[in-house]
Design a protein around this motif. Structure first.
Motif, PDB file in Angstrom:
ATOM      1  N   ARG A 139      -0.660  -8.633  11.168  1.00 31.95           N
ATOM      2  CA  ARG A 139      -1.360  -7.828  12.391  1.00 31.95           C
ATOM      3  C   ARG A 139      -1.229  -6.180  12.194  1.00 31.95           C
ATOM      4  NH1 ARG A 139      -3.810  -9.465  16.895  1.00 31.95           N
ATOM      5  NH2 ARG A 139      -2.448 -11.479  16.775  1.00 31.95           N
ATOM      6  N   MET A 140      -2.293  -5.387  12.113  1.00 32.78           N
ATOM      7  CA  MET A 140      -1.890  -4.114  12.021  1.00 32.78           C
ATOM      8  C   MET A 140      -2.895  -3.428  13.129  1.00 32.78           C
ATOM      9  SD  MET A 140      -0.099  -3.189   9.532  1.00 32.78           S
ATOM     10  CE  MET A 140       0.677  -4.070   7.763  1.00 32.78           C
ATOM     11  N   GLY A 141      -2.106  -3.298  14.206  1.00 34.67           N
ATOM     12  CA  GLY A 141      -3.095  -2.604  15.281  1.00 34.67           C
ATOM     13  C   GLY A 141      -3.783  -3.891  15.932  1.00 34.67           C
ATOM     14  N   ALA A 142      -4.963  -3.390  15.896  1.00 31.09           N
ATOM     15  CA  ALA A 142      -6.179  -4.563  16.442  1.00 31.09           C
ATOM     16  C   ALA A 142      -6.548  -5.546  15.520  1.00 31.09           C
ATOM     17  CB  ALA A 142      -7.089  -3.699  17.369  1.00 31.09           C
ATOM     18  N   ALA A 143      -6.080  -5.127  14.198  1.00 26.50           N
ATOM     19  CA  ALA A 143      -6.793  -6.054  13.153  1.00 26.50           C
ATOM     20  C   ALA A 143      -5.947  -7.036  12.475  1.00 26.50           C
ATOM     21  CB  ALA A 143      -7.557  -5.264  12.223  1.00 26.50           C
ATOM     22  N   ILE A 144      -6.347  -8.186  11.848  1.00 28.70           N
ATOM     23  CA  ILE A 144      -5.363  -8.783  11.174  1.00 28.70           C
ATOM     24  C   ILE A 144      -5.884  -8.572   9.742  1.00 28.70           C
ATOM     25  CG2 ILE A 144      -4.622 -11.366  10.694  1.00 28.70           C
ATOM     26  CD1 ILE A 144      -4.783 -11.833  13.717  1.00 28.70           C
ATOM     27  N   TRP A 145      -5.214  -8.268   8.744  1.00 27.30           N
ATOM     28  CA  TRP A 145      -5.596  -8.120   7.343  1.00 27.30           C
ATOM     29  C   TRP A 145      -4.976  -9.139   6.297  1.00 27.30           C
ATOM     30  CZ3 TRP A 145      -8.648  -3.777   6.008  1.00 27.30           C
ATOM     31  CH2 TRP A 145      -8.799  -2.953   6.978  1.00 27.30           C
ATOM     32  N   LEU A 146      -5.480  -9.596   5.264  1.00 29.64           N
ATOM     33  CA  LEU A 146      -4.965 -10.125   4.138  1.00 29.64           C
ATOM     34  C   LEU A 146      -3.981  -9.078   3.543  1.00 29.64           C
ATOM     35  CD1 LEU A 146      -4.523 -12.814   2.669  1.00 29.64           C
ATOM     36  CD2 LEU A 146      -6.504 -12.353   1.491  1.00 29.64           C
ATOM     37  N   ILE A 147      -2.865  -9.052   3.357  1.00 32.41           N
ATOM     38  CA  ILE A 147      -2.207  -7.899   2.826  1.00 32.41           C
ATOM     39  C   ILE A 147      -1.115  -8.364   1.535  1.00 32.41           C
ATOM     40  CG2 ILE A 147      -0.069  -6.512   3.119  1.00 32.41           C
ATOM     41  CD1 ILE A 147      -2.285  -5.859   4.835  1.00 32.41           C
ATOM     42  N   GLY A 148      -1.289  -7.471   0.635  1.00 33.93           N
ATOM     43  CA  GLY A 148      -0.707  -7.699  -0.758  1.00 33.93           C
ATOM     44  C   GLY A 148       0.197  -6.384  -0.909  1.00 33.93           C
ATOM     45  N   ARG A 149       1.498  -6.681  -1.553  1.00 31.95           N
ATOM     46  CA  ARG A 149       2.349  -5.360  -1.812  1.00 31.95           C
ATOM     47  C   ARG A 149       2.631  -5.436  -3.193  1.00 31.95           C
ATOM     48  NH1 ARG A 149       3.681  -7.577   3.232  1.00 31.95           N
ATOM     49  NH2 ARG A 149       3.818  -5.915   4.892  1.00 31.95           N
ATOM     50  N   SER A 150       2.767  -4.163  -3.631  1.00 31.40           N
ATOM     51  CA  SER A 150       3.134  -3.759  -4.844  1.00 31.40           C
ATOM     52  C   SER A 150       4.220  -2.602  -4.782  1.00 31.40           C
ATOM     53  CB  SER A 150       2.144  -3.282  -5.771  1.00 31.40           C
ATOM     54  OG  SER A 150       1.518  -2.149  -5.223  1.00 31.40           O
ATOM     55  N   PRO A 151       5.077  -2.361  -5.695  1.00 26.16           N
ATOM     56  CA  PRO A 151       6.219  -1.535  -5.348  1.00 26.16           C
ATOM     57  C   PRO A 151       6.152  -0.301  -4.515  1.00 26.16           C
ATOM     58  CG  PRO A 151       6.289  -2.018  -7.720  1.00 26.16           C
ATOM     59  CD  PRO A 151       5.044  -2.696  -7.173  1.00 26.16           C
ATOM     60  N   HIS A 152       4.938   0.387  -4.635  1.00 31.13           N
ATOM     61  CA  HIS A 152       4.395   1.657  -3.892  1.00 31.13           C
ATOM     62  C   HIS A 152       3.399   1.679  -2.964  1.00 31.13           C
ATOM     63  CE1 HIS A 152       6.554   2.981  -7.592  1.00 31.13           C
ATOM     64  NE2 HIS A 152       7.307   3.663  -6.756  1.00 31.13           N
ATOM     65  N   LEU A 153       2.583   0.333  -2.854  1.00 31.41           N
ATOM     66  CA  LEU A 153       1.332   0.277  -2.204  1.00 31.41           C
ATOM     67  C   LEU A 153       1.527  -0.943  -1.214  1.00 31.41           C
ATOM     68  CD1 LEU A 153      -1.369   0.738  -5.025  1.00 31.41           C
ATOM     69  CD2 LEU A 153      -0.532   2.495  -3.372  1.00 31.41           C
ATOM     70  N   LEU A 154       0.967  -0.626   0.011  1.00 29.60           N
ATOM     71  CA  LEU A 154       0.698  -1.774   0.763  1.00 29.60           C
ATOM     72  C   LEU A 154      -0.868  -1.815   0.793  1.00 29.60           C
ATOM     73  CD1 LEU A 154       2.105  -2.586   4.496  1.00 29.60           C
ATOM     74  CD2 LEU A 154      -0.206  -2.365   3.993  1.00 29.60           C
ATOM     75  N   THR A 155      -1.458  -3.108   0.297  1.00 27.05           N
ATOM     76  CA  THR A 155      -2.704  -3.041   0.210  1.00 27.05           C
ATOM     77  C   THR A 155      -3.448  -4.168   1.092  1.00 27.05           C
ATOM     78  OG1 THR A 155      -2.571  -2.611  -2.137  1.00 27.05           O
ATOM     79  CG2 THR A 155      -4.436  -3.605  -1.615  1.00 27.05           C
ATOM     80  N   ALA A 156      -4.440  -3.677   1.663  1.00 31.10           N
ATOM     81  CA  ALA A 156      -5.204  -4.589   2.558  1.00 31.10           C
ATOM     82  C   ALA A 156      -6.348  -4.973   1.763  1.00 31.10           C
ATOM     83  CB  ALA A 156      -5.643  -3.901   3.861  1.00 31.10           C
ATOM     84  N   MET A 157      -6.617  -6.417   1.783  1.00 27.00           N
ATOM     85  CA  MET A 157      -7.742  -6.929   0.821  1.00 27.00           C
ATOM     86  C   MET A 157      -8.931  -7.183   1.871  1.00 27.00           C
ATOM     87  SD  MET A 157      -5.668  -7.512  -1.889  1.00 27.00           S
ATOM     88  CE  MET A 157      -6.774  -8.707  -2.789  1.00 27.00           C
ATOM     89  N   PHE A 158      -9.913  -6.605   1.246  1.00 24.48           N
ATOM     90  CA  PHE A 158     -11.378  -6.771   1.690  1.00 24.48           C
ATOM     91  C   PHE A 158     -11.530  -6.065   3.002  1.00 24.48           C
ATOM     92  CE2 PHE A 158      -9.947 -10.899  -0.189  1.00 24.48           C
ATOM     93  CZ  PHE A 158     -10.400 -10.741  -1.769  1.00 24.48           C
ATOM     94  N   ASP A 159     -12.267  -6.583   3.931  1.00 19.91           N
ATOM     95  CA  ASP A 159     -12.289  -6.286   5.272  1.00 19.91           C
ATOM     96  C   ASP A 159     -11.400  -7.210   6.137  1.00 19.91           C
ATOM     97  OD1 ASP A 159     -14.335  -4.723   4.144  1.00 19.91           O
ATOM     98  OD2 ASP A 159     -15.833  -5.627   5.317  1.00 19.91           O
ATOM     99  N   PRO A 160     -11.056  -6.477   7.301  1.00 21.02           N
ATOM    100  CA  PRO A 160     -10.157  -7.122   8.295  1.00 21.02           C
ATOM    101  C   PRO A 160     -10.460  -8.681   8.393  1.00 21.02           C
ATOM    102  CG  PRO A 160     -10.642  -5.376   9.333  1.00 21.02           C
ATOM    103  CD  PRO A 160     -11.627  -5.356   8.119  1.00 21.02           C
ATOM    104  N   VAL A 161      -9.400  -9.603   8.473  1.00 27.83           N
ATOM    105  CA  VAL A 161      -9.894 -10.991   8.777  1.00 27.83           C
ATOM    106  C   VAL A 161     -10.585 -11.146  10.295  1.00 27.83           C
ATOM    107  CG1 VAL A 161      -8.714 -13.296   8.735  1.00 27.83           C
ATOM    108  CG2 VAL A 161      -8.078 -11.849   7.394  1.00 27.83           C
TER     109      VAL A 161
END
Length: 592
Positions: free
Chosen positions: A319-341
């Protein structure tokens, strides 16, 4: 195994004994040196310290401990504890203040953090303490070597050789936790420089007038003396710190210097330890967490069926604020995949979540609506792909645009291929595994992150279509299945599969999707790097030319997908981090 079990505590006892022996040796050396000390002169120098010196040294100590507390804040972000900010800084400063005076830093520091941060387990507090200690040792080493290299003196040549050696240390010495990324490491190094500089300043301010070494002379001596104290393992480095510091300042009168050290221990050790102990009376508030709905429910009802990638085990729903995202992480990025779930695309909350971990936020393969919103908020939105989409309810084989497709299907029919869907419990996993292995060897391995990989349990939760030629499995295709759409995921075929084999698999899936009322079947995305110059664009899109030809034979509707980043440097970093995550994914968990 028994020897290993006995060896671990044996090593701990050995290290403790070595530390005690070192501490005892330094205390003996200090006692021997102090025998010739003029106590009257030392007392006079101590009482001669003026109020402004005590006040200025106290302020410098406060600055040093503010920076010390920031080590914890950095490591909280690195370890993703969810406990960053003022509470973590306060707890870190208090824990270091008490543990540096009592000794046994891992134990006392962990217990302090456990008490001051309700909701944190003792294991988490211990891991955090080990990370802070390891990070500080490395940062102290870098700052010390830089100072020695920058300031003229006998240690300058050693420092110039020591810097590259220290850079190799993480490769040779297994650290308790992985090193932070470059953003957090630079932060840690900056706080270490501030902490060590302020501590040196506090000691220098307490040196009596007329008997004070220059700040440039005191800095390397203090840093090396601090290191000796840390290595000795004695509380506050007692003995080792004094012997080393006095030995490195041979031209400084000894009695005034001892008086300064005594005042420094009162200001920098005793006072913070007292305040740190008082902090135990007011632990911080427990974290507030809003639980998520069950992951299977979220995936099953997600607007994008590709959220089924969650089952590969390397992405998470958050959960990020009002949205739930599919999240992936790499060393320097927080990546939200696609549109919010679920929920609206809360870009500000996503940015806050990324900052909390010392990462940059990106959204990968976003649709047009969040991309437009991002542009309106001043973010960068780059078109990176086109999604090939078919409409099962209206799809036909007629028309000139699909003439090539009809030819491929005739070739598949002439080869005697038998196409059909397999039930999850009836999948021929052994044959599929062999086919996938051979395919992977031809292609240089499977891709990951935003692409599915072969795993039995993963495939049993998809819709899978098989192509047989006689008793031999020639190809298979799997689809993420959602409430309104299917998305193509894995496609594997043998080296000698007949022409039209994969085309026939897609047509079979389209027919089943049509019968089940699906309105959308995606053949997944193709690169479309419209923001690059034409020559670079052709170079990066060339490897997928065959796949593009295959998908275009269905005459799909192409929908743009975007990479949303806060600025162009983040786009460059995303290209590197995401490319590595896709091309070199970690091993899949063993799910059977």
């Amino acid at each position: 195994m028994l020897r290993e079990g006995i060896g671990a505590p044996g090593r701990l006892i050995g290290r403790a004994a070595l530390s005690l022996a070192a501490a005892g040796l330094f205390l003996w050396l200090l006692a021997d040196r102090l025998q010739s000390l003029d106590l009257a002169a030392t007392r006079a120098a101590f009482t001669a310290l003026e109020a402004w010196q005590w006040l200025a040294a106290t302020l410098a100590t406060g600055l040093s401990f503010w920076a010390l507390g920031r080590y914890d804040d950095v490591m909280h972000r690195h370890l993703r504890t969810g406990r960053h900010g003022a509470a973590s800084v306060r707890a870190g400063a208090a824990a270091i203040a008490v543990s540096q005076s009592l000794g046994l830093g891992l134990v006392t520091g962990a217990l302090m953090r456990w008490r001051l941060l309700p909701g944190m387990s003792l294991w988490q507090a211990t891991r955090l303490t080990a990370a802070v200690s390891g990070g500080f040792f490395l940062a102290w080493g870098i700052v010390t070597l830089l100072a020695l290299a920058a300031l003229p003196g006998p240690f300058q040549p050693v420092a110039l050789w020591g810097l590259p050696a220290l850079a190799m240390l993480p490769l040779l010495w297994r650290l308790p936790v992985p090193l932070p990324n470059a953003f957090l490491s630079l932060r840690l190094l900056g706080f270490a420089a501030l902490d060590l500089g302020a501590a040196t300043l506090a000691l220098w301010l307490l040196c009596p007038a007329g008997a004070s070494p220059g700040l440039a002379a005191l800095l390397p001596a203090y840093l090396l003396a601090l290191g000796a104290g840390l290595v000795s393992g004695a509380p506050g480095g007692l003995g080792a710190f004094e012997v080393t510091l006095l030995g490195l300042l041979p031209g400084t009168p000894e009695a005034p210097m001892v008086a300064a050290i005594l005042a420094f221990r009162a200001i920098y050790y005793a006072l913070p330890a007292l305040l740190g102990t008082l902090a135990l009376l007011r632990p911080g508030p427990p974290p507030r967490r809003t639980p998520l709905p069950p992951a299977p429910h979220l995936v099953a009802h997600a607007p994008r069926a590709e959220c089924g990638l969650l089952r590969q085990g390397h992405l998470s729903l958050e959960r990020m604020g009002a949205a739930i995202w599919l999240i992936g992480r790499s060393p320097h990025l927080l990546t939200a995949m696609f549109d919010p779930v679920t929920g609206p695309a809360d870009l500000s909350a996503l940015a806050r979540g990324a900052r909390a971990e010392g990462r940059w936020p990106v959204i990968y393969k976003a649709s047009a609506r969040p991309a437009a919103r991002a542009r309106a908020e001043g973010l960068r939105s780059l078109r990176i792909a086109r999604e090939a989409v078919l409409a099962p309810q209206s799809f036909t084989l007629t028309g000139s645009a699909r003439a090539g497709l009809r030819r491929k299907l005739r070739q598949a029919e002439a080869a005697g291929l038998r196409i059909g869907e397999a039930l999850p419990d009836a999948l021929p996993m052994a044959e599929m595994a062999v086919l996938n292995r051979d395919w992977s060897l031809m292609r240089g391995g499977e891709r990951g992150f935003s692409m599915g990989r072969f795993a039995p349990d993963y495939l049993r939760r998809q819709r899978v279509f098989l192509a047989w030629q006689g008793a031999r499995l020639m190809a298979f295709a799997s689809f993420h299945a959602g409430p309104r759409e299917w998305v193509l995921d894995l496609m594997r075929q043998t080296r000698d599969a007949p022409e039209g084999c994969q085309h026939a698999l897609i047509i079979a899936a389209l027919e089943v999707a049509r019968r089940e009322g699906q309105t959308r079947l995606s053949l997944a995305a193709l690169p479309d790097l419209a923001f690059l110059p034409a020559r670079l664009r052709r170079r990066f899109e060339a490897p997928s030319a065959g796949l593009a030809q295959f998908k275009h034979s269905f005459a799909p509707r192409c929908e743009p997908l975007y990479l949303i980043v806060p600025h162009l440097p983040a786009a460059a970093l995303a290209a590197l981090d995401l490319s590595r995550a896709i091309r070199h994914p970690p091993p899949l968990p063993d799910t059977g």
